[in-house]
Design a protein around this motif. Structure first.
Motif, PDB file in Angstrom:
ATOM      1  N   CYS A  55      52.052  29.630 -36.908  1.00  0.00           N
ATOM      2  CA  CYS A  55      53.358  29.247 -37.346  1.00  0.00           C
ATOM      3  C   CYS A  55      54.251  30.667 -36.750  1.00  0.00           C
ATOM      4  CB  CYS A  55      53.451  29.308 -38.961  1.00  0.00           C
ATOM      5  SG  CYS A  55      54.963  28.888 -39.614  1.00  0.00           S
ATOM      6  N   CYS A  58      55.301  32.289 -40.822  1.00  0.00           N
ATOM      7  CA  CYS A  58      54.401  33.063 -41.564  1.00  0.00           C
ATOM      8  C   CYS A  58      53.046  33.260 -40.894  1.00  0.00           C
ATOM      9  CB  CYS A  58      54.158  32.117 -42.813  1.00  0.00           C
ATOM     10  SG  CYS A  58      53.083  30.589 -42.481  1.00  0.00           S
ATOM     11  N   CYS A  69      54.805  25.753 -39.585  1.00  0.00           N
ATOM     12  CA  CYS A  69      53.622  25.173 -40.340  1.00  0.00           C
ATOM     13  C   CYS A  69      53.957  24.196 -41.445  1.00  0.00           C
ATOM     14  CB  CYS A  69      52.468  26.199 -40.827  1.00  0.00           C
ATOM     15  SG  CYS A  69      53.358  27.020 -42.249  1.00  0.00           S
ATOM     16  N   CYS A  72      55.914  26.032 -44.311  1.00  0.00           N
ATOM     17  CA  CYS A  72      57.157  26.586 -44.012  1.00  0.00           C
ATOM     18  C   CYS A  72      58.114  25.519 -43.773  1.00  0.00           C
ATOM     19  CB  CYS A  72      57.185  27.443 -42.675  1.00  0.00           C
ATOM     20  SG  CYS A  72      56.446  28.908 -43.293  1.00  0.00           S
TER      21      CYS A  72
HETATM   22 ZN   LIG Z   1      54.469  28.923 -41.838  1.00  0.00          ZN
END
Ligand SMILES: [Zn+2]
Length: 199
Positions: A55, A58, A69, A72
């Protein structure tokens, strides 16, 4: 004495964390003895990892078409609280408690000296940029979910300094996890209460 294929296998696998030359050698023989079908399924499983992305916010894993992801891109999560964890497995343990609904940053394994690698500094910059963009430069809280060990304490105080301007409160997990213990190996109840009783 050994065929090239086995030597090559050992050379690759002995470099993996917690696998040394002896384990790699034993693994090679065990796989050969377990038959071609088994080897083929392992080959496919390893090959599949190639499709997994990190991601862009994060740094957790995902296979979504975009750069974020599932955590998120989940609009129902709290945008005002961020949690910094060392490893993917820590994130998984914390998600399993169901006690945290904010956003994450995986900083990567920290060292005893508190020095960050270049890529770890870049991840911190990503977090700062996210907070600048989504929280007008200051989040409500950043939780430093590092292990309650000597190096965890050191790294937490260094990270707290770096992130001081980016959150109203910078907290750590409550002392539910035994000192010297690890997030990854804590049971769900202990971990859940340490999230609730963060300080
Ligand atoms: Zn993420």
């Amino acid at each position: 004495m050994l065929p090239e294929q086995i030597k090559k296998f050992i050379a690759v696998f002995e470099k993996l964390p917690s696998i040394g030359p002896r384990q790699a050698t034993r693994l090679a023989f065990r796989l050969i003895n377990s038959g071609k079908e088994k080897i083929r399924s392992i080959k496919e499983a390893v090959d599949g990892l190639d499709k997994v992305k990190l991601c862009s916010r994060c740094f957790f894993v995902h296979t979504n078409s975009g750069s974020l992801c599932s955590l998120c891109s989940d609009a129902s999560r709290d945008n005002d609280v961020y949690m910094v964890v060392e490893k993917e497995t820590d994130l998984i343990s914390i998600e399993r408690t169901g006690s945290f609904h904010g956003r994450y940053l995986i900083i990567g394994e920290l060292t005893r000296s508190g020095a960050l690698e270049v890529w770890q500094k870049a991840r911190l910059t990503t977090l700062k940029n996210t907070i600048t963009k989504n929280n007008k430069g200051k989040a409500k809280e950043i939780i430093l979910a590092l292990n309650p060990t000597t190096y965890g304490d050191l790294n937490a105080s260094l990270l707290a300094k770096t992130l001081a301007d980016y959150a109203t409160n910078i907290t750590r997990l409550g002392r539910g996890i035994p000192t010297g213990g690890e997030i990854e190996f804590s049971d769900i109840d202990t971990l859940s209460s340490s999230i609730t009783r963060r300080q």
